[in-house]
Scaffold this motif. Structure first.
Motif, short mmCIF file in Angstrom:
data_model
loop_
_atom_site.label_atom_id
_atom_site.label_comp_id
_atom_site.label_asym_id
_atom_site.label_seq_id
_atom_site.Cartn_x
_atom_site.Cartn_y
_atom_site.Cartn_z
N UNK A 248 -30.01 55.94 24.65
CA UNK A 248 -30.05 57.40 24.52
C UNK A 248 -28.78 57.84 23.82
N UNK A 249 -28.81 58.99 23.17
CA UNK A 249 -27.59 59.46 22.48
C UNK A 249 -26.42 59.59 23.45
N UNK A 250 -25.30 59.02 23.10
CA UNK A 250 -24.11 59.04 23.95
C UNK A 250 -23.22 60.23 23.56
N UNK A 251 -22.51 60.75 24.54
CA UNK A 251 -21.54 61.81 24.25
C UNK A 251 -20.42 61.25 23.41
N UNK A 252 -19.86 62.08 22.53
CA UNK A 252 -18.82 61.63 21.59
C UNK A 252 -17.60 61.14 22.34
N UNK A 253 -17.33 61.79 23.48
CA UNK A 253 -16.12 61.44 24.23
C UNK A 253 -16.23 60.11 24.97
N UNK A 254 -17.49 59.62 25.16
CA UNK A 254 -17.67 58.36 25.88
C UNK A 254 -17.08 57.20 25.13
N UNK A 255 -16.38 56.35 25.87
CA UNK A 255 -15.84 55.15 25.27
C UNK A 255 -16.92 54.08 25.22
N UNK A 256 -17.00 53.34 24.11
CA UNK A 256 -18.01 52.28 24.04
C UNK A 256 -17.74 51.21 25.09
N UNK A 257 -18.81 50.80 25.75
CA UNK A 257 -18.68 49.76 26.76
C UNK A 257 -18.42 48.42 26.12
N UNK A 258 -17.65 47.64 26.82
CA UNK A 258 -17.35 46.29 26.32
C UNK A 258 -18.61 45.44 26.35
N UNK A 259 -18.84 44.74 25.25
CA UNK A 259 -20.04 43.92 25.14
C UNK A 259 -20.02 42.76 26.14
N UNK A 260 -21.16 42.52 26.74
CA UNK A 260 -21.26 41.44 27.73
C UNK A 260 -20.95 40.10 27.09
N UNK A 261 -20.20 39.31 27.84
CA UNK A 261 -19.83 37.98 27.34
C UNK A 261 -20.71 36.87 27.91
N UNK A 262 -21.80 37.27 28.62
CA UNK A 262 -22.67 36.25 29.19
C UNK A 262 -23.43 35.51 28.12
N UNK A 263 -23.80 34.26 28.45
CA UNK A 263 -24.58 33.45 27.51
C UNK A 263 -25.98 34.03 27.34
N UNK A 264 -26.45 34.06 26.10
CA UNK A 264 -27.85 34.43 25.86
C UNK A 264 -28.73 33.25 26.26
N UNK A 265 -30.05 33.48 26.27
CA UNK A 265 -30.99 32.40 26.64
C UNK A 265 -30.82 31.20 25.70
N UNK A 266 -30.76 31.50 24.37
CA UNK A 266 -30.63 30.41 23.39
C UNK A 266 -29.32 29.67 23.55
N UNK A 267 -28.23 30.42 23.87
CA UNK A 267 -26.93 29.77 24.06
C UNK A 267 -26.93 28.87 25.30
N UNK A 268 -27.65 29.30 26.34
CA UNK A 268 -27.78 28.44 27.52
C UNK A 268 -28.44 27.13 27.17
N UNK A 269 -29.53 27.22 26.38
CA UNK A 269 -30.24 26.01 25.97
C UNK A 269 -29.34 25.14 25.09
N UNK A 270 -28.57 25.80 24.19
CA UNK A 270 -27.67 25.05 23.31
C UNK A 270 -26.58 24.36 24.14
N UNK A 271 -26.05 25.06 25.15
CA UNK A 271 -25.01 24.50 26.00
C UNK A 271 -25.51 23.26 26.73
N UNK A 272 -26.72 23.35 27.28
CA UNK A 272 -27.32 22.20 27.97
C UNK A 272 -27.54 21.03 27.02
N UNK A 273 -27.99 21.35 25.79
CA UNK A 273 -28.22 20.29 24.81
C UNK A 273 -26.90 19.63 24.40
N UNK A 274 -25.84 20.46 24.26
CA UNK A 274 -24.52 19.93 23.89
C UNK A 274 -24.01 18.94 24.93
#
Length: 621
Positions: A539-565
């Motif tokens: 939804x449209x955010x207020x201009x004064x709102x600070x952008x939230x920090x992007x989640x650093x969790x592994x995506x599904x594909x990264x989980x699979x890549x980690x297991x394969x590695x």
């Protein structure tokens, strides 16, 4: 339950070979039945008999009056002079005939006919039908409705024939290998369509996921007899094994009892009473039962592959395009020992082109393809090879080699090899024209494996092979001492064999996905759900709102890549330790030491690269 079609004590012989004998079964309304049997056991012949295109030698077929049957053959018989839409509308159904006449009137701009047929379309409520026909054609990736049937590829013709059968909405739908020539997306569409449709279904297919999800009864032809199982494919496997074990136990019990009766027969005086005669008759029945031997033929693919050196197959910045159509763009990959890669993607995204570039059948526009000196490629093509119909089965193998020399030093004659591939001596001198489609495929597979490849490329290997042969082929590939690339629409086959996938996304983009096909599909569905959820929640955010920090969790594909590695690092560390031991043994010649040193160097680089990526991903956990 309303019976739609009944087979009563039917038998069919092909030349001197009995396909099935005195078999009976009934297909009832709303059932979804699959027919399973080995190649050459008469599956297609039985379908032709039920459809009324052939007759049994004995017995009869009873069809309930007014039941409409739609039948899809393995090799459809289409009119090459018709357009796609005209062929799709071929039917004796009155509504279909009106839709066909209306489309023809529009094509030829016949205003009077258009007006007359429009009124008729209203009467029959045929407008939705017209839309449905075009919708099904589009879903089967047939979009040029004015194209002539004769200009279509074999796969497109099969899909057109399938569309024609589906749009007719028959009471009983009979499908012979419907998934052949369909890509994975279309197979899943057909699977969902048949799950939801109310029509009664009778089909032959080797797609085991399809069987599990669509069918509620399995009919098996085995040893010339028919067996019925009320359940899906998983249930069938369980109950079939129970049946075989019961038959074996019954035979063993009869054999034990036969010893006692045989002793009585030898001691019995010639003048026998009526009671003794009854026991004699029982003895002969018992003898027949005890003599039952199950012909549990299983193909033997225990064939050693050639020795593989350190350099396998390396692609560097490979690109291939035809005009503006990009199929491969700047693709780089280095194959390792024992890799098993699946290739998935929609038709036309470059899968076959990729295989032809690897094998040198097509030259890349740019980049290099280097194949190791010890690599021996066995390429199983989708189109197979053109056998001469008058050739004998054994001549096909002898034309390659009279005696086959394997890497382990063993030798085998052409006849011995064919026997291992379920062509017994009495059939080896049959001509090719007597083989079923699956038997031809099995013979083709024999000609590939007899050449001792250590790098197998399999383009749609599951087409026309029976489930029993597929199970053996899967077991062989699972322990195959070499590399494998597989293009297949058989999801079960892919899941059982491959370690990771090359996903052809179109426009030349190829993604290396760490996991099998089911894991890939689950990841795609999860990403689609996540995208929808994010879109809905945004939804449209207020201009004064600070952008939230992007989640650093592994995506599904990264989980699979980690297991394969983690698996790759463990495998590479073991290979490195093995190399160090061999190099320090002092037993290597200068040439062998140089070869091992080169592999050690490339192995170290590969380990460093994978360890760096592992560290990047581990920081997100």
């Amino acid at each position: 339950m309303t019976p739609y079609i009944q087979a009563e004590q039917i038998s069919k012989r092909y030349a001197d070979f009995m396909l099935f004998e005195n078999i009976s079964f009934t297909i009832f309304k709303d059932q979804k039945v699959a027919l399973i049997a080995k190649n050459g056991a008469g599956k297609t012949t039985l379908m032709e008999i039920l459809a009324g295109n052939d007759t049994p030698d004995d017995g009869k077929i009873i069809q309930t009056k007014d039941v409409r049957i739609g039948y899809l053959r393995q090799a459809p018989d289409l009119n090459p002079s018709l357009t796609v839409l005209e062929q799709a509308l071929q039917s004796e159904n009155p509504t279909m005939q009106v839709v066909r006449d209306f489309e023809a009137a529009i094509k030829h701009n016949q205003q009077n006919e258009i007006e007359r047929l429009s009124a008729r379309m209203d009467e029959l409520h045929a407008w939705d039908f017209d839309v449905k026909v075009k919708q099904i054609l589009s879903q089967l990736k047939i979009d040029n409705f004015d194209q002539l049937v004769g200009e279509l590829s074999g796969g497109q013709q099969k899909r057109l024939a399938l569309a024609n059968v589906l749009v007719n909405e028959p009471d009983l739908l009979m499908l012979d290998e419907p998934t052949n020539h369909l890509d994975l997306e279309m197979i899943e569409w057909l699977e969902n369509y048949l799950e939801k449709t109310n029509c009664t279904l009778f089909m032959v297919t080797h797609d085991r996921y399809f069987l599990d999800r669509v069918c509620n009864e399995i009919i098996e032809i085995d040893q010339n007899q028919v067996y019925s199982y009320q359940g899906n494919y998983s249930y069938y496997l369980e109950k079939r094994q129970e049946r075989i074990e019961q038959q074996q136990a019954s035979t063993e019990k009869a054999q034990n009892l036969l010893r006692t009766e045989l002793d009585w027969m030898r001691r019995m005086p010639k003048a026998r009473s009526h009671k003794a005669k009854y026991r004699v008759d029982q003895f002969y029945e018992l003898k027949e039962k005890a003599g039952y031997k199950r012909r549990d033929d299983s193909i033997d693919l225990n064939i050693a592959s050639s020795r593989m050196g350190s350099k396998i197959l390396e692609l560097e910045h490979v690109s291939k395009a035809y005009g503006d159509l990009k199929l491969i763009e700047d693709f780089t990959y280095k194959f390792s020992r024992f890799e098993k890669v699946g290739i998935v993607g929609k038709n036309g995204t470059g899968k076959s082109t990729f295989l032809n570039v690897i094998t040198g059948a097509i030259q890349a526009d740019s980049g290099t393809v280097e194949i190791g000196q010890t690599i021996k490629i066995g390429y199983y093509r989708q189109e197979g090879i053109a056998f001469r119909e008058t050739d004998k089965v054994i001549d096909v193998v002898k034309n390659i080699a009279e005696v086959i020399q394997f890497e382990d030093g063993n030798k085998m004659t052409a006849s011995q090899l064919l026997t291992r591939f379920l062509f017994p001596p009495e059939t080896q001198y049959n001509t090719i024209d007597k083989l079923s489609g699956g038997e031809r495929r099995r013979l083709y597979l024999c000609t590939i494996l007899m050449q001792n490849p250590n790098f197998l490329i399999l383009d749609e290997p599951t087409n026309d092979l029976d489930i029993m042969t597929l199970n053996v082929l899967e077991d062989y590939l699972a322990v195959f001492d070499g590399c494998v690339i597989i293009v297949s629409h058989d999801r079960y086959f892919m899941d059982k064999i491959v370690d990771h996938l090359f996903v052809f996304n179109g426009n030349g983009k190829i993604k290396d996905f760490p996991g099998n096909y089911t894991i890939y599909r689950n990841s795609v569905e999860e990403e689609e759900k996540q995208e929808k959820a994010e879109a809905a929640a945004s939804a449209p955010k207020a201009v004064s709102e600070k952008p939230k920090k992007q989640s650093q969790k592994l995506t599904f594909n990264e989980k699979r890549e980690f297991e394969q590695l983690e698996q790759d690092l463990d495998r590479l560390e073991r290979e490195k330790a093995s190399l160090e031991k061999i190099m320090n043994s002092g037993e290597l010649s200068p040439e062998e030491l140089l070869q091992k040193s080169q592999r050690y160097s490339s192995l170290t680089d590969e380990l460093d690269e994978k360890e760096l990526r592992w560290l990047e991903l581990s920081e997100k956990i």
